[in-house]
Write a protein that holds these residues in place. Structure first.
Motif, PDB file in Angstrom:
ATOM      1  N   VAL A  23       4.082  10.542  -7.473  1.00  0.00           N
ATOM      2  CA  VAL A  23       4.037   9.220  -8.142  1.00  0.00           C
ATOM      3  C   VAL A  23       3.944   8.120  -7.111  1.00  0.00           C
ATOM      4  O   VAL A  23       3.184   7.204  -7.229  1.00  0.00           O
ATOM      5  CB  VAL A  23       5.287   9.032  -9.037  1.00  0.00           C
ATOM      6  CG1 VAL A  23       5.355   7.589  -9.572  1.00  0.00           C
ATOM      7  CG2 VAL A  23       5.245   9.979 -10.195  1.00  0.00           C
ATOM      8  N   ILE A  24       4.726   8.291  -6.090  1.00  0.00           N
ATOM      9  CA  ILE A  24       4.688   7.240  -5.034  1.00  0.00           C
ATOM     10  C   ILE A  24       3.328   7.207  -4.396  1.00  0.00           C
ATOM     11  O   ILE A  24       2.772   6.146  -4.130  1.00  0.00           O
ATOM     12  CB  ILE A  24       5.787   7.515  -3.996  1.00  0.00           C
ATOM     13  CG1 ILE A  24       7.155   7.312  -4.652  1.00  0.00           C
ATOM     14  CG2 ILE A  24       5.650   6.595  -2.775  1.00  0.00           C
ATOM     15  CD1 ILE A  24       8.313   7.802  -3.770  1.00  0.00           C
ATOM     16  N   ARG A  64      -4.034   1.524   6.095  1.00  0.00           N
ATOM     17  CA  ARG A  64      -2.910   2.418   6.418  1.00  0.00           C
ATOM     18  C   ARG A  64      -2.171   2.874   5.159  1.00  0.00           C
ATOM     19  O   ARG A  64      -1.701   4.031   5.053  1.00  0.00           O
ATOM     20  CB  ARG A  64      -1.952   1.679   7.381  1.00  0.00           C
ATOM     21  CG  ARG A  64      -2.509   1.563   8.809  1.00  0.00           C
ATOM     22  CD  ARG A  64      -1.440   1.113   9.734  1.00  0.00           C
ATOM     23  NE  ARG A  64      -0.892  -0.173   9.443  1.00  0.00           N
ATOM     24  CZ  ARG A  64      -1.331  -1.338   9.868  1.00  0.00           C
ATOM     25  NH1 ARG A  64      -2.410  -1.361  10.647  1.00  0.00           N
ATOM     26  NH2 ARG A  64      -0.758  -2.442   9.523  1.00  0.00           N
ATOM     27  N   THR A  65      -2.124   1.955   4.204  1.00  0.00           N
ATOM     28  CA  THR A  65      -1.483   2.327   2.918  1.00  0.00           C
ATOM     29  C   THR A  65      -2.286   3.416   2.221  1.00  0.00           C
ATOM     30  O   THR A  65      -1.726   4.371   1.629  1.00  0.00           O
ATOM     31  CB  THR A  65      -1.373   1.103   2.010  1.00  0.00           C
ATOM     32  OG1 THR A  65      -0.593   0.103   2.686  1.00  0.00           O
ATOM     33  CG2 THR A  65      -0.686   1.431   0.681  1.00  0.00           C
ATOM     34  N   ALA A  66      -3.593   3.293   2.291  1.00  0.00           N
ATOM     35  CA  ALA A  66      -4.447   4.311   1.682  1.00  0.00           C
ATOM     36  C   ALA A  66      -4.250   5.622   2.398  1.00  0.00           C
ATOM     37  O   ALA A  66      -4.183   6.713   1.761  1.00  0.00           O
ATOM     38  CB  ALA A  66      -5.908   3.861   1.728  1.00  0.00           C
ATOM     39  N   ILE A  67      -4.191   5.509   3.706  1.00  0.00           N
ATOM     40  CA  ILE A  67      -3.958   6.726   4.477  1.00  0.00           C
ATOM     41  C   ILE A  67      -2.601   7.317   4.127  1.00  0.00           C
ATOM     42  O   ILE A  67      -2.438   8.557   3.963  1.00  0.00           O
ATOM     43  CB  ILE A  67      -4.075   6.418   5.986  1.00  0.00           C
ATOM     44  CG1 ILE A  67      -5.531   6.016   6.345  1.00  0.00           C
ATOM     45  CG2 ILE A  67      -3.602   7.598   6.828  1.00  0.00           C
ATOM     46  CD1 ILE A  67      -5.687   5.513   7.745  1.00  0.00           C
ATOM     47  N   LEU A  68      -1.689   6.405   3.985  1.00  0.00           N
ATOM     48  CA  LEU A  68      -0.349   6.861   3.608  1.00  0.00           C
ATOM     49  C   LEU A  68      -0.373   7.512   2.243  1.00  0.00           C
ATOM     50  O   LEU A  68       0.285   8.572   2.013  1.00  0.00           O
ATOM     51  CB  LEU A  68       0.626   5.676   3.643  1.00  0.00           C
ATOM     52  CG  LEU A  68       2.096   5.978   3.301  1.00  0.00           C
ATOM     53  CD1 LEU A  68       2.669   7.044   4.279  1.00  0.00           C
ATOM     54  CD2 LEU A  68       2.939   4.709   3.294  1.00  0.00           C
ATOM     55  N   ALA A  69      -1.124   6.938   1.311  1.00  0.00           N
ATOM     56  CA  ALA A  69      -1.217   7.502  -0.049  1.00  0.00           C
ATOM     57  C   ALA A  69      -1.862   8.874  -0.003  1.00  0.00           C
ATOM     58  O   ALA A  69      -1.435   9.816  -0.703  1.00  0.00           O
ATOM     59  CB  ALA A  69      -1.990   6.568  -0.960  1.00  0.00           C
ATOM     60  N   LYS A  70      -2.922   8.980   0.804  1.00  0.00           N
ATOM     61  CA  LYS A  70      -3.578  10.268   0.929  1.00  0.00           C
ATOM     62  C   LYS A  70      -2.612  11.304   1.515  1.00  0.00           C
ATOM     63  O   LYS A  70      -2.549  12.471   1.073  1.00  0.00           O
ATOM     64  CB  LYS A  70      -4.827  10.133   1.826  1.00  0.00           C
ATOM     65  CG  LYS A  70      -5.968   9.421   1.160  1.00  0.00           C
ATOM     66  CD  LYS A  70      -7.150   9.334   2.106  1.00  0.00           C
ATOM     67  CE  LYS A  70      -8.321   8.654   1.499  1.00  0.00           C
ATOM     68  NZ  LYS A  70      -9.460   8.597   2.394  1.00  0.00           N
ATOM     69  N   VAL A  85       1.117   4.154  -4.385  1.00  0.00           N
ATOM     70  CA  VAL A  85       0.660   3.592  -3.120  1.00  0.00           C
ATOM     71  C   VAL A  85      -0.833   3.556  -3.094  1.00  0.00           C
ATOM     72  O   VAL A  85      -1.450   2.581  -2.629  1.00  0.00           O
ATOM     73  CB  VAL A  85       1.218   4.419  -1.945  1.00  0.00           C
ATOM     74  CG1 VAL A  85       0.573   3.978  -0.623  1.00  0.00           C
ATOM     75  CG2 VAL A  85       2.715   4.235  -1.853  1.00  0.00           C
ATOM     76  N   ASP A  86      -1.459   4.640  -3.588  1.00  0.00           N
ATOM     77  CA  ASP A  86      -2.923   4.657  -3.608  1.00  0.00           C
ATOM     78  C   ASP A  86      -3.448   3.584  -4.512  1.00  0.00           C
ATOM     79  O   ASP A  86      -4.428   2.894  -4.159  1.00  0.00           O
ATOM     80  CB  ASP A  86      -3.365   6.050  -4.067  1.00  0.00           C
ATOM     81  CG  ASP A  86      -4.894   6.188  -4.011  1.00  0.00           C
ATOM     82  OD1 ASP A  86      -5.463   5.763  -2.936  1.00  0.00           O
ATOM     83  OD2 ASP A  86      -5.520   6.555  -4.991  1.00  0.00           O
ATOM     84  N   ALA A 130       0.502  11.180   1.302  1.00  0.00           N
ATOM     85  CA  ALA A 130       1.529  11.488   0.287  1.00  0.00           C
ATOM     86  C   ALA A 130       0.980  12.481  -0.734  1.00  0.00           C
ATOM     87  O   ALA A 130       1.698  13.412  -1.185  1.00  0.00           O
ATOM     88  CB  ALA A 130       2.011  10.226  -0.383  1.00  0.00           C
ATOM     89  N   LYS A 131      -0.279  12.289  -1.111  1.00  0.00           N
ATOM     90  CA  LYS A 131      -0.887  13.218  -2.077  1.00  0.00           C
ATOM     91  C   LYS A 131      -1.001  14.593  -1.457  1.00  0.00           C
ATOM     92  O   LYS A 131      -0.806  15.634  -2.121  1.00  0.00           O
ATOM     93  CB  LYS A 131      -2.271  12.719  -2.488  1.00  0.00           C
ATOM     94  CG  LYS A 131      -2.236  11.519  -3.417  1.00  0.00           C
ATOM     95  CD  LYS A 131      -3.636  11.126  -3.777  1.00  0.00           C
ATOM     96  CE  LYS A 131      -3.695   9.973  -4.713  1.00  0.00           C
ATOM     97  NZ  LYS A 131      -5.018   9.560  -5.078  1.00  0.00           N
TER      98      LYS A 131
END
Length: 539
Positions: free
Chosen positions: A396-397, A371-377, A401-402, A379-380
């Motif tokens: 940056v976040i 989910r964090t990766a998904i969140l990072a994606k 996060v990624d 966010a990107k």
């Protein structure tokens, strides 16, 4: 009745045949004459005996009484006198008659025939010859005492007669003193006429004594003849009995001796056989004695080996006991190891449970990472969409996060790898622990079996040690028994040798006995033949 008429006329006379008696002792005129001449008995002795009649007749009562008083003093003579059919009173009467008959006899053949009959009467009451002759010693004392008085009286009478003659010639007492050598003369010897008178009187008295002794000696000779005749008859009867017995013995013993001779030959043969068997037995016993000696040595070696085995058994028993102790200690260690493995197995189970929990956490963390990766994606993506200044922090976040997600994924992978490794190690540990538990169980079982075996070995070792002790004792006893048996066999061997020697002696003795029996047969036959020949010759 005059005692002289009853002299020698007792009841025993009915059993005497005087004619046969004098014939047997050959007492005839010629024999009587020769005996008288031999001892010097003649008519002068007859005259002197006739002169002694008054003296004997006067003293017959006293002499008879003293005679029987003297001989009845002893038990042996009493028993002899007791066998006479006459009482002591009658015997004294007979003794008085005999005393007077010494001086009044005819001294011819009839006289001595009567003396033979009297001697036979004494023999018939079993008066021993030495007693018959010995009683004359008592008789002599009594007779000579009276004759001594007579001689002394005769000497005194002769001296008085000599003195009276001297008185007639004027000699008187002075002449008597002078005749005795007491008259004061220088020569103190007896006067020859006086000495001659005294000597003649003594000599005359001694000749009376000699005449009495001669007739008594003739009486004793005839009496002794009757004893000898009786002994000769007894001897003849004994010889006849012996001849008859010899014939009977020869007849009775001939067959038994022949049978004994045959039996002796059989015994001799059997004795030789026994001797041979005994010799063989002695040899066999000697061999047995040797074997027993070897057995005795072997038993002693067995006894020594049994002692060593007994020591080894005791050592085995001690080692078995030590093995049981060590096995007990191993059991204790295995029980402790089993407890450790149990704890290790429990720890492995706990570790597996914890790894399962870690897996659950990792699953959750992986979901968070995703989910964090998904969140990072996202966010990107959002940062890329906005070109405003606000997009920089977001980028940056997003990158952080990624990066965090990537790092987290990487850490999760590492954790997963570590958990996997831990799981594998735990599985291996659990497997090893299970194998260890199984081996410990197996080892414990084996140890228990070993303990049981060791206990059996211990018990067997104890039994073996006890049995070996019994074997050692029994072996010692057997050794002693064998030694005694060997000694006994040695004794038996010696006895067998002695028996063999005795058997040989028996055989030899039996042969000698056989020969002796043959000699006995020949001797008995010769004795019978000689007696038959002597009988034929006498006929």
């Amino acid at each position: 009745m005059d005692p002289e008429e009853t002299f020698g006329r007792g009841k025993l006379n009915e059993r005497i045949d005087p004619e046969r008696l004098v014939d047997r002792i050959a007492l005839d005129e010629a024999e009587v004459s020769w005996r008288k001449t031999f001892i010097g008995f003649d008519e002068e002795d007859e005259r002197r005996l006739s002169d002694l009649e008054p003296v004997l007749r006067e003293n017959q009562e006293r002499i008879a009484d003293d005679f029987y008083e003297a001989i009845l003093e002893y038990e042996r003579t009493q028993s002899v006198i007791g066998r006479s059919p006459k009482g002591v009173g009658s015997l004294k009467q007979t003794q008085r008659a005999y005393l007077v008959s010494l001086a009044t006899g005819s001294y011819d053949l009839d006289y001595f025939h009567n003396r033979a009959r009297i001697g036979k009467l004494h023999e018939m009451i079993d008066m021993p010859l030495h007693f018959y002759v010995g009683q004359y010693g008592v008789y002599y004392d009594l007779l000579l005492e009276r004759l001594n008085d007579r001689v002394q009286n005769r000497v005194v009478d002769a001296v008085e007669e000599w003195a009276n003659e001297r008185d007639d010639t004027g000699g008187g007492l002075g002449g008597l003193a002078s005749a005795l050598g007491l008259g004061g003369s220088d020569d103190p010897t007896l006067e020859e006429s006086f000495e001659t008178t005294v000597r003649d009187a003594i000599d005359d008295g001694m000749m009376d004594v000699l005449s009495l002794l001669r007739i008594i000696n003739l009486d004793m000779q005839v009496a002794a003849d009757t004893y000898v005749d009786s002994y000769a008859q007894r001897l003849e009867r004994s010889i006849e009995r012996r001849k008859r017995l010899a014939r009977e013995v020869e007849h009775d013993v001939r067959r038994p001796i022949e049978e004994l001779h045959e039996a002796s030959e059989v015994v001799a043969g059997r004795a030789e056989t026994i001797s041979g068997h005994t010799a063989s037995q002695a040899s066999a016993v000697d061999a047995v004695a040797g074997d027993l000696s070897e057995v005795s040595a072997a038993v002693e070696e067995i006894a020594a080996a049994a002692g060593e085995v007994h020591a080894d058994s005791e050592r085995t028993e001690r080692l078995a006991a030590e093995g049981v102790g060590a096995a007990d200690e191993a059991i204790a260690d295995l029980e402790e190891l089993e407890a450790v493995t149990d704890r290790a197995a429990t720890a492995a189970d706990t570790l597996e449970a914890k790894t399962d929990e870690i897996d659950a956490v990792l699953d959750r963390l992986e979901g968070v990472a995703e989910r964090t990766a998904i969140l990072a994606k996202n966010a990107k993506i959002e940062a890329s969409r906005s070109d405003s200044e606000d997009a920089g922090p977001m980028r940056v976040i997003a990158e952080e996060v990624d990066s965090f997600a990537s790092q987290t994924r990487s850490d999760l992978e590492a954790i997963e790898d570590a958990v996997l490794a831990v799981r594998e190690e735990a599985a291996e540990t659990a497997s090893a622990t299970e194998q260890t538990v199984e081996r410990v169980d197996d080892g414990t079982e084996h140890v228990h079996e070993t303990i049981a075996s060791l206990e059996e070995i211990h018990e067997s070792a104890q039994a073996t040690a006890s049995s070996m002790e019994d074997v050692a004792v029994a072996t010692d006893q057997q050794a002693r028994n064998v030694e005694r048996a060997a000694t006994t066999v040695d004794d038996v061997a010696q006895t067998a040798d002695q028996v063999a020697a005795a058997a040989e002696s028996v055989a030899a003795a039996s042969e000698e006995q056989t020969a002796s029996l043959q000699d006995v047969v020949e001797t008995v036959s010769r004795l019978t033949d000689e007696e038959n020949g002597a009988t034929e010759t006498s006929q």
